[in-house]
Write a protein that holds these residues in place. Structure first.
Motif, PDB file in Angstrom:
ATOM      1  N   ARG A  73       0.889  -1.248   0.084  1.00 43.08           N
ATOM      2  CA  ARG A  73       0.228  -0.100  -0.111  1.00 43.08           C
ATOM      3  C   ARG A  73       0.750   0.935  -0.244  1.00 43.08           C
ATOM      4  NH1 ARG A  73      -4.862   0.724   4.304  1.00 43.08           N
ATOM      5  NH2 ARG A  73      -5.999   3.229   3.314  1.00 43.08           N
ATOM      6  N   ASN A  74       0.766   1.855  -0.963  1.00 44.65           N
ATOM      7  CA  ASN A  74       1.663   3.139  -0.538  1.00 44.65           C
ATOM      8  C   ASN A  74       1.254   3.872  -2.868  1.00 44.65           C
ATOM      9  OD1 ASN A  74       2.544   2.200  -2.936  1.00 44.65           O
ATOM     10  ND2 ASN A  74       4.544   1.446  -2.675  1.00 44.65           N
ATOM     11  N   ALA A  75       1.565   5.282  -2.814  1.00 42.59           N
ATOM     12  CA  ALA A  75       0.641   6.138  -3.435  1.00 42.59           C
ATOM     13  C   ALA A  75       0.788   5.382  -5.161  1.00 42.59           C
ATOM     14  CB  ALA A  75       1.400   7.884  -3.726  1.00 42.59           C
ATOM     15  N   SER A  78      -1.128   2.816  -5.690  1.00 44.80           N
ATOM     16  CA  SER A  78      -2.548   3.126  -5.852  1.00 44.80           C
ATOM     17  C   SER A  78      -2.637   3.233  -7.000  1.00 44.80           C
ATOM     18  CB  SER A  78      -3.147   4.150  -4.736  1.00 44.80           C
ATOM     19  OG  SER A  78      -3.810   4.567  -5.124  1.00 44.80           O
ATOM     20  N   ALA A  79      -1.422   4.605  -8.194  1.00 42.53           N
ATOM     21  CA  ALA A  79      -1.580   4.711  -9.050  1.00 42.53           C
ATOM     22  C   ALA A  79      -1.746   3.754 -10.256  1.00 42.53           C
ATOM     23  CB  ALA A  79      -0.771   4.932  -9.628  1.00 42.53           C
TER      24      ALA A  79
END
Length: 175
Positions: A73-75, A78-79
């Motif tokens: 789980r990280n940016a 997510s993208a």
């Protein structure tokens, strides 16, 4: 199907990733090749750096297998999930739908490739006909598109599952 496995020790700790993730794991496009880049095989980094692995997945004879996978789980991820869900990739006539869409993103974008860890399928994605007692999880690949009676197959594995009771916070097996 073995709920007693500690995922951190099994696969997610830095030590487990170094042990289980394949150095230069191959990623191939499994379906009908639609673009020039689909003809090439890419490899994950030569040195496994756990802090840079954001997607842990396995492959089989059809390329990447999305039956079971782990996402950090990280940016970035997510993208990445947003891109993977792009209508072009979802509605495209890929042979293996989301698996080929995922392979397309990984093969076409080196920045994505360096964040992928390939593991042996037996760790996270065992097929029902290969299952051995105490395997982590079973995957009913192609169940609805084959002659298998999925409900009977599922019920068989459901009856084999290990249930954990806790007594004073300590897990105990119960069958």
């Amino acid at each position: 199907m073995n709920s007693t496995i500690n995922l951190w020790d099994y696969l997610l700790s830095p030590e487990a990733m170094i042990r289980e993730v394949k150095s230069q794991g191959e990623i191939e496009f499994g379906g009908i090749k639609q673009l020039p880049q689909h003809d090439r095989t890419v490899k994950t980094p030569k040195y496994v750096e756990p802090e840079n692995i954001y997607l842990i997945i396995s492959s089989d004879t059809n390329g990447l297998n999305t039956g079971s996978f782990f996402v950090r789980r990280n940016a970035f991820m997510s993208a990445f999930i947003d891109l993977w869900h792009d209508p072009y990739l979802i509605r495209n006539e890929f042979t293996f739908n989301e698996q080929d869409g995922l392979a397309h993103l990984i093969i076409s974008h080196p920045h994505v490739t360096k964040h992928v860890g390939i593991v042996n399928r037996s760790l996270i994605n065992v097929y029902s006909n290969e299952y051995k007692e105490n395997d982590f999880v079973v995957h009913f690949a192609g169940c609805r598109t084959s002659d298998k009676d999925c409900d009977i197959l599922f019920q068989d594995f459901w009856n084999r599952r290990t249930i954990i009771d806790t007594e004073e916070g300590v897990p105990r097996l119960r069958r």
